[in-house]
Design an enzyme around this catalytic site. Sequence first.
Site, mmCIF file in Angstrom:
data_model
loop_
_atom_site.group_PDB
_atom_site.id
_atom_site.type_symbol
_atom_site.label_atom_id
_atom_site.label_comp_id
_atom_site.label_asym_id
_atom_site.label_seq_id
_atom_site.Cartn_x
_atom_site.Cartn_y
_atom_site.Cartn_z
ATOM 1 N N CYS A 83 0.823 -1.205 0.000
ATOM 2 C CA CYS A 83 0.000 0.000 0.000
ATOM 3 C C CYS A 83 0.864 1.266 0.000
ATOM 4 O O CYS A 83 1.509 1.545 -1.009
ATOM 5 C CB CYS A 83 -0.996 -0.052 1.151
ATOM 6 N N HIS A 199 -2.962 -5.125 1.721
ATOM 7 C CA HIS A 199 -2.282 -5.297 3.013
ATOM 8 C C HIS A 199 -2.321 -6.740 3.515
ATOM 9 O O HIS A 199 -3.105 -7.032 4.423
ATOM 10 C CB HIS A 199 -3.023 -4.494 4.088
ATOM 11 N N GLU A 201 -0.528 -7.985 5.568
ATOM 12 C CA GLU A 201 -0.156 -8.011 6.985
ATOM 13 C C GLU A 201 -1.366 -7.878 7.902
ATOM 14 O O GLU A 201 -1.263 -8.120 9.097
ATOM 15 C CB GLU A 201 0.888 -6.920 7.293
HETATM 16 N N1 GLN Z 1 -3.510 6.407 0.755
HETATM 17 C C1 GLN Z 1 -2.313 6.164 1.520
HETATM 18 C C2 GLN Z 1 -1.116 6.921 0.954
HETATM 19 O O1 GLN Z 1 -1.214 7.644 0.037
HETATM 20 C C3 GLN Z 1 -1.984 4.694 1.577
HETATM 21 C C4 GLN Z 1 -2.986 3.967 2.426
HETATM 22 C C5 GLN Z 1 -2.480 2.713 3.074
HETATM 23 O O2 GLN Z 1 -1.291 2.441 3.156
HETATM 24 N N2 GLN Z 1 -3.425 1.941 3.578
HETATM 25 O O3 GLN Z 1 -0.055 6.776 1.465
#
Ligand code: GLN
Length: 216
Positions: A83, A199, A201
């Site tokens: 992410c 994710h 994790e």
């Molecule tokens: N939208 C977040 C960002 O730009 C990422 C979100 C996340 O890691 N769950 O960093």
Amino acid sequence: MTAAQKTVGVFALQGDVREHMHVLTCLGARTRPVRRPADLVGLDGIVLPGGESSVMDRLARIMGLKAPLADAIRDGLPAYGTCAGMILLAAGIENPAPGQGSLGVLDVTVRRNAFGTQVDSFEADLAVPAVSADPVHAVFIRAPAVVRVGEGVEVLAEVPASRMVASGAPAPHHHDDAAPASAVPVAVRAGHVLATSFHPEVTGDWSFHREFLAGL
Ligand code: GLN
């Protein structure tokens, strides 16, 4: 060597560090939080967690970690980003926060929050034949999408492009194709750099962590 003998760093300036440490420990790796350049010494791999990529980028610069981390990955340190971690690895960010940069070690461009805000979070079972015979359960939380895939970057999983919320930007194109793509990459790999929009994790599905450790 087995995973038990590997030391995996987790970028620990911001994000869901503990969750990754837990998964990696359960899978038999030694873990180390990475906050300063000296923490990179002797690592077999590094994980960049989910969180807020603009904050991670800023803190990494303040701590003097950004350049050494980018150099280490460029020099061959295996990396896995989830992410926000994917955003940090990317060569390009289509819609950065003001002043936001990235490590630039994975030749993709990402769109932040491509699937909407927190309330648009969703879960999906993804076919990821390169990583798991069974579908991989994935949770997307303010997740990025990959809107440009560079040469030599392998797409491991996609979701329907219809999942993306409308944005001013054009729909993504596959690099060899002029038509807008009907599916958007959410897991990619380029050599020793692995990244997922989702994710693992925070779900019980640790296929990607296993895959990452197996490659160390
Ligand atoms: N939208 C977040 C960002 O730009 C990422 C979100 C996340 O890691 N769950 O960093």
